[in-house]
Design an enzyme around this catalytic site. Structure first.
Site, short mmCIF file in Angstrom:
data_model
loop_
_atom_site.label_atom_id
_atom_site.label_comp_id
_atom_site.label_asym_id
_atom_site.label_seq_id
_atom_site.Cartn_x
_atom_site.Cartn_y
_atom_site.Cartn_z
N HIS A 29 -17.87 46.17 5.62
CA HIS A 29 -19.09 46.99 5.69
C HIS A 29 -19.71 47.04 4.30
O HIS A 29 -19.02 47.38 3.32
CB HIS A 29 -18.74 48.44 6.07
CG HIS A 29 -18.21 48.64 7.45
ND1 HIS A 29 -18.99 49.02 8.51
CD2 HIS A 29 -16.95 48.54 7.95
CE1 HIS A 29 -18.24 49.16 9.61
NE2 HIS A 29 -16.99 48.87 9.29
N HIS A 71 -14.20 42.52 9.26
CA HIS A 71 -15.58 42.70 8.82
C HIS A 71 -15.60 43.62 7.61
O HIS A 71 -14.90 44.63 7.57
CB HIS A 71 -16.49 43.23 9.93
CG HIS A 71 -15.93 44.40 10.68
ND1 HIS A 71 -14.92 44.28 11.62
CD2 HIS A 71 -16.23 45.72 10.63
CE1 HIS A 71 -14.63 45.47 12.11
NE2 HIS A 71 -15.40 46.36 11.51
N ASP A 105 -25.42 46.18 10.87
CA ASP A 105 -24.64 47.02 11.79
C ASP A 105 -25.61 47.72 12.76
O ASP A 105 -26.63 48.26 12.35
CB ASP A 105 -23.82 48.06 11.00
CG ASP A 105 -22.75 48.71 11.86
OD1 ASP A 105 -21.57 48.58 11.51
OD2 ASP A 105 -23.10 49.36 12.88
N ILE A 106 -25.29 47.71 14.04
CA ILE A 106 -26.20 48.24 15.06
C ILE A 106 -26.20 49.77 15.07
O ILE A 106 -27.13 50.38 15.61
CB ILE A 106 -25.82 47.67 16.45
CG1 ILE A 106 -27.04 47.65 17.37
CG2 ILE A 106 -24.65 48.40 17.08
CD1 ILE A 106 -28.15 46.75 16.95
N GLU A 141 -12.45 49.73 15.32
CA GLU A 141 -13.23 49.56 16.55
C GLU A 141 -13.25 48.09 16.99
O GLU A 141 -13.04 47.79 18.17
CB GLU A 141 -14.65 50.08 16.32
CG GLU A 141 -15.55 50.00 17.54
CD GLU A 141 -17.00 50.39 17.22
OE1 GLU A 141 -17.24 51.22 16.32
OE2 GLU A 141 -17.89 49.82 17.88
#
Ligand code: 5GP
Length: 130
Positions: free
Chosen positions: A95, A93, A29-30, A88
């Site tokens: 996490h 996805h 994750d960025i 978002e």
């Protein structure tokens, strides 16, 4: 229009890749909650996880388990938390977040990492994948 995660999977947008199989893709994750925060994404675009067909869902969970165990081995933490939000980015996805405390699970406290730190973290996790 392809999602931002499809663009990552196809290589149009760069990422710190962790793993890939026929159906799923994992990358850091960025904007991580903690060092090692990873996203596991099915290659087929579906918005909401509960809308996935059962076989694809089970494959994503098995893939996330494998990646999560590698994170737990590579990154000092009490355990790896698993969370699905999706408010978002409308492409499923999971996490995977190394947890030291509940703070890491809140998505309100972020850590900043340099490109070198991201690359070193990804490399450490990849080494623990079998
Ligand atoms: P959610 O949709 O579950 O609320 O959060 C989406 C997650 O995707 C966020 O944690 C955010 O930091 C991450 N994210 C959004 N855009 C990118 C991107 O371009 N690259 C990476 N690696 N992560 C992203």
């Amino acid at each position: 229009m392809p999602s931002i995660f499809t663009k990552i999977i196809t290589g149009e947008i760069p990422c710190y890749k962790i793993a890939e199989d026929a159906d799923n893709f994992a990358f850091l994750d960025i904007n991580p909650n903690a060092q090692g925060h990873t996203l596991c994404v099915p290659k087929k675009e579906v918005d909401k996880i509960l809308d996935m067909d059962e076989a694809a869902y089970m494959k994503l969970m098995a893939f996330s388990r494998k990646v999560g165990r590698a994170i737990e081995a590579a990154i000092p933490c009490k355990r790896v938390g698993m969370s699905v939000i999706g408010l978002e980015v409308p492409h499923v996805h999971v996490h995977l977040i190394p947890l030291q405390s509940m703070q890491n699970a809140t998505f309100q406290h972020k850590v900043s990492m340099t490109p070198e730190e991201f690359e070193n973290t990804a490399s450490k996790i990849r080494k623990h994948l079998k």
